[in-house]
Design a protein around this motif. Sequence first.
Motif, PDB file in Angstrom:
ATOM      1  N   PHE A  83      54.935  15.047  16.702  1.00  0.00           N
ATOM      2  CA  PHE A  83      54.505  13.941  17.366  1.00  0.00           C
ATOM      3  C   PHE A  83      53.890  12.340  16.623  1.00  0.00           C
ATOM      4  O   PHE A  83      53.547  10.725  17.489  1.00  0.00           O
ATOM      5  N   HIS A  84      53.389  13.039  15.512  1.00  0.00           N
ATOM      6  CA  HIS A  84      53.063  11.597  14.944  1.00  0.00           C
ATOM      7  C   HIS A  84      53.843  10.468  14.102  1.00  0.00           C
ATOM      8  O   HIS A  84      53.311   9.668  14.309  1.00  0.00           O
ATOM      9  N   ILE A  85      54.867  10.860  13.933  1.00  0.00           N
ATOM     10  CA  ILE A  85      55.642  10.175  13.476  1.00  0.00           C
ATOM     11  C   ILE A  85      56.278   9.357  14.743  1.00  0.00           C
ATOM     12  O   ILE A  85      56.581   8.439  14.777  1.00  0.00           O
ATOM     13  N   LEU A  86      56.559  10.443  15.528  1.00  0.00           N
ATOM     14  CA  LEU A  86      57.124   9.463  17.650  1.00  0.00           C
ATOM     15  C   LEU A  86      55.855   8.302  17.582  1.00  0.00           C
ATOM     16  O   LEU A  86      56.480   7.380  17.903  1.00  0.00           O
ATOM     17  N   SER A  87      55.016   8.992  17.100  1.00  0.00           N
ATOM     18  CA  SER A  87      53.818   7.902  18.150  1.00  0.00           C
ATOM     19  C   SER A  87      53.204   6.527  17.243  1.00  0.00           C
ATOM     20  O   SER A  87      52.903   5.741  17.406  1.00  0.00           O
ATOM     21  N   GLY A  88      54.455   6.507  16.150  1.00  0.00           N
ATOM     22  CA  GLY A  88      53.979   5.381  14.739  1.00  0.00           C
ATOM     23  C   GLY A  88      55.091   4.992  15.029  1.00  0.00           C
ATOM     24  O   GLY A  88      55.382   3.960  16.005  1.00  0.00           O
ATOM     25  N   GLN A  89      54.961   4.611  13.552  1.00  0.00           N
ATOM     26  CA  GLN A  89      56.351   3.213  13.566  1.00  0.00           C
ATOM     27  C   GLN A  89      57.815   4.315  14.231  1.00  0.00           C
ATOM     28  O   GLN A  89      58.558   3.440  14.203  1.00  0.00           O
ATOM     29  N   GLY A  90      58.242   5.499  14.814  1.00  0.00           N
ATOM     30  CA  GLY A  90      59.320   6.331  15.931  1.00  0.00           C
ATOM     31  C   GLY A  90      59.654   6.405  16.671  1.00  0.00           C
ATOM     32  O   GLY A  90      59.932   6.426  17.951  1.00  0.00           O
ATOM     33  N   ASP A  91      58.513   4.697  17.803  1.00  0.00           N
ATOM     34  CA  ASP A  91      58.815   4.096  18.892  1.00  0.00           C
ATOM     35  C   ASP A  91      59.673   3.067  18.760  1.00  0.00           C
ATOM     36  O   ASP A  91      60.362   4.113  19.713  1.00  0.00           O
ATOM     37  N   VAL A  92      60.229   3.397  18.043  1.00  0.00           N
ATOM     38  CA  VAL A  92      61.595   2.328  18.380  1.00  0.00           C
ATOM     39  C   VAL A  92      62.748   3.448  18.107  1.00  0.00           C
ATOM     40  O   VAL A  92      63.761   2.493  18.332  1.00  0.00           O
ATOM     41  N   LEU A  93      63.015   4.600  17.445  1.00  0.00           N
ATOM     42  CA  LEU A  93      64.167   5.752  17.485  1.00  0.00           C
ATOM     43  C   LEU A  93      64.171   5.706  19.048  1.00  0.00           C
ATOM     44  O   LEU A  93      62.927   5.969  20.017  1.00  0.00           O
ATOM     45  N   ASN A  94      64.977   5.870  19.096  1.00  0.00           N
ATOM     46  CA  ASN A  94      65.600   6.917  20.273  1.00  0.00           C
ATOM     47  C   ASN A  94      65.809   8.049  20.690  1.00  0.00           C
ATOM     48  O   ASN A  94      66.952   9.080  20.220  1.00  0.00           O
ATOM     49  N   ILE A  95      64.254   8.630  20.463  1.00  0.00           N
ATOM     50  CA  ILE A  95      64.479  10.382  20.159  1.00  0.00           C
ATOM     51  C   ILE A  95      63.810  10.634  21.095  1.00  0.00           C
ATOM     52  O   ILE A  95      63.139  10.227  21.691  1.00  0.00           O
ATOM     53  N   ASP A  96      64.732  11.762  21.547  1.00  0.00           N
ATOM     54  CA  ASP A  96      64.278  12.981  23.289  1.00  0.00           C
ATOM     55  C   ASP A  96      63.173  14.034  22.360  1.00  0.00           C
ATOM     56  O   ASP A  96      63.964  14.808  22.017  1.00  0.00           O
ATOM     57  N   PRO A  97      62.346  14.087  22.945  1.00  0.00           N
ATOM     58  CA  PRO A  97      61.667  15.312  21.565  1.00  0.00           C
ATOM     59  C   PRO A  97      60.645  16.409  22.634  1.00  0.00           C
ATOM     60  O   PRO A  97      60.103  16.882  22.968  1.00  0.00           O
ATOM     61  N   MET A  98      61.773  16.530  24.460  1.00  0.00           N
ATOM     62  CA  MET A  98      62.160  17.173  25.108  1.00  0.00           C
ATOM     63  C   MET A  98      61.838  19.314  24.338  1.00  0.00           C
ATOM     64  O   MET A  98      60.885  20.027  24.843  1.00  0.00           O
TER      65      MET A  98
END
Length: 772
Positions: free
Chosen positions: A562-577
Motif C-alpha cells: 500500500f505504500h507503493i500504491l499510495s505514492g507514485q502507484g496511483d497511476v497504476l490500474n491495480i486492484d489491491p482487494m
Amino acid sequence: MERKNTKRVPSFRKLLRTSQIKLDNKLKNKQYKQKSAAKKYRKEQKKLREAVRDAISRKPFPLEECKKKQVGKSGKWEEKEEEVALPLDMMDEDDLQLMEDLAQKASFLTRDLSSNEPVHIKKRKHESVIEKYEKVPRRLQTEPEKELIHLLPIKDKSGIIPQAVEKPVLNVAHDEEEDAEEMEEAEDTNEEPLPILTPEEMAAQRRQKLQERKMHIAALASAILSEPDNNMKKLKELRAMLMEQDPNVAVIVRKLVMVSLMEIFKDIVPSYKIRPLTEAEKATKVKKETQKLREFEEGLVSQYKFYLENLEQTIKDWKQRKLKKSNVISLKAYKGLAEVAVKCLCELLVALPHFNFHNNIIVLIVPLMNDPSKMISELCVEAVKKLFKQDKLGYASLGVVKVISGLVRGRNYDVRPEVLKVFLHLRIKEVELQKDSEDIAPKKKFMTYKEKRKNLSRMQRKWRKAEEKLERELLEAEASESKEKKLKLHTETLNIVFVTYFRILKKAQKSPLLPAVLEGLAKFAHLINVEFFDDLLIVLHSLIASGDLSYRESLHCILSAFHILSGQGDVLNIDPMKFYTHLYKTLFSLHAGGTNEDIGIVLQCLDVMFAKRRKQVSQQRALAFLKRLSILALHVLPNSSIGILATNRIFMQTFPRMDLLLDNESQGSGVYLPELEEPEHCNAQNTALWELHLLQRHYHPTVQKFASHLIAGAPTEGSGALPLDLSQRSAAELFETYCMKEMTFNPPVASVTPRRKVMSHVTVNFGKCVCT
C-alpha cells in the motif's frame, strides 16, 4: 679512488615510521646471525680436529713391532696355534718351498685381509713403512695463518705500493671457554631462589605498578593535549605502551592506553581530511609555520594509522584464537582487550567521519555486526545507527551501505537480521531534505539598517548593500549545490539498498532476513522506481499466498504494497482487494499477549489503506473493518484499544453512513457473518456496535472517553466531542503515548487512603464470622 657505498641511508621520514620494536628486532636478528656463524665455524673446526685425530690413530705399524707383540703373547695362544697348524711332513716339497719364499715378503704378512682389494692386483713401486708413516698428517702446534684484506694501493714517485690489513682471527678455544663460563653463570643464576611474596605483598606491588603507569599515562596525555604540535614524540611514547610486557598490569594498562588515545585523537584531530603532499609541494620552500603544520599533520596521520592497526591486530588475534609466543596476556584476557578495541573503533566511527581512514574503520566494524558475541554485535549495530542518524551529507552512509551489501552477498545471505535493520535508520526522506540543506548551508549575519545608519556613511551603506546582495546570491547557489549533491548521494545509496532487498526476495525467500526486507520496503516503498511496481506487487502477493510467512511478515507485506500504491502507484490500474482480504483475515491473530506490539503496524496499514485511499474503498468494506476492529478492541491492552478506537473515529468521520452500526434496525437482507473472511460479503450493515457499550465501562478512563464519543456519533464539537489533546493526535501517536512497556499507568492512578474499620469484637461460630 674510494669505493662508493651503494647502501642508502634511511631518511628521517622512514625512521619516523619505523617503530622502536622493529629496530630492536633488527638488532636481535643481526646478533643472532653473527652468533650462529661463529657457532658453525667452531663446529667445523671441531670436526676437522676429530678427523685428524682419527687418521693418526689408524697409522700402520712396522713389521718388527708386530713380531715383538706376537712374542709377548701368552703361551696358551701358542699352544692353540700349534694344535691348529698343519704338520710339515704332510706338505709336498714344492708347496713348502713356495711358503718359504712368500714368508720372506713383508707384504704377505702385513696385508689387511679385511680389505676388498684383490690379491693379484698390479703392485706399484715398493714403499717402506717409514715413508708411509711420514706421509700421515700431523697435528702441529702452529699459529693460524693470518688472512690479509687487500686495500686500494697507493701511488707515489717510487711506484705503486700495495696496501693490506690483517683480518682478525677468531680464537675458537677462547670462545668455547667464554661460552662454558656463560652457561655456568646462567645455571648459577637459575639455581638462586626468587624471593617468595605473600598475596598481600603481591597485591600491593601490583597496585603500586598500576598507579605509576596511570600517572605516566595521565602526564603524557595532558602534555599532548596542551601542545599537540610539539609533542608528537610523547604521542608515540604513549602508543608504545600498548605493548606493555609486565604480566601483572599488562591487561589494564593496554585498556587504559587504548581509551586514552581514542579521546586524544577525538580532541586533536582537525575538522578536515589530511591529504598526502605531492612531490612538487614537497620541493617548494614554505614558511616555518607552514612546515611545522605539515610535520604535525604527517606525524598525526602516521600515529593514527599505527593506532588503528594495533586495534585491528588485537581484534584479529582474538578472533583467530591466536597468541604470540612472547605475549604476556592469556587468551581469556584477550576477549576483554578486543571488546575495548571494538568500543574505541565505534567511537571513532561516529566521532570522526570526516577524517582519514574512516572507510578502513567501516570495513572493520561492519563484519563485527554479524559477530556471534552479542555484546560486540550490539556495539557495532548501535554505532552504525548513530552514524546514519547524524550523517547529513550522506558520504559515510553510502560507504557503510556498500560494505553491508557486499557482506550480505559474500555470506550468501547468512547474516543476522539486525545487520539489515540498520537500513531503517537511514536519513533518506524527502521531507528532511529542506531542513538538512538549511543546516548544511553556511550562515552569515548581515548588519541591520540601524547598525548601518549608525556606523557607516551614505556611500559606505550603498557599497555594503551591493556586497550583501551578492553574498546572498552566492549562499543560495552554494545551498542549492549541496542539496543537489545530497540528492545524488541519496539516490546512489537507495539503489544499493533496493538491490540488496530484491536479491533476497528473489534468491532467499525463506531466509530469516525476509522480515527486515519487508520492513525496509514498507519504509522506502514511496521512493522505488515505477518500473518495478508491477513485479514487486506480484512478488509480495505470492509471498502472502504461499502461507510460509508469519502474521508479522504478512503485515509488512501489506504495508509495503500500500505504500507503493499510495505514492507514485496511483497511476497504476491495480486492484489491491486481495491485500484488504488478507488484513481482514489477520486481525483476529492479535491479542493482549506478545502480539499486542504489532498493533502499531496494523494502525499504519489502516491509515494507508483507508484514510489515504478513501475514494477507492467501498462502503461494505469500511463497515466490515469497523465492526471487526471494534471486536478486536475488547481483546487487547488499553493503548491498543485507544489506537483502534481512534481509527474507528476516522472511519466514521471519513465514510458516509457509518452510523448505520449505531442503530438496532437492520438494513437490507441477510445476516451478519463474523467468521467469513471476505469483507465485501459478510453483511456488516446488518449488525450493531454493541462492543462500544462494554468499552464504555472499561477501567481505563481514555478508553471510556473514546467509547462515549463514538456512541454519540463522533461529533467534532459539542458535549460529545473529544478534548483537543486526544482529537489532534493520530492513532499511532496515541498508541505510543499510552504504551505500558515500563509497567506504568497513563494517566497515573490517584492514591486513595482507605477508611479503617474498627472492629470491637469478633466471634467465630462454625465458620461464620459475627461482628459485635
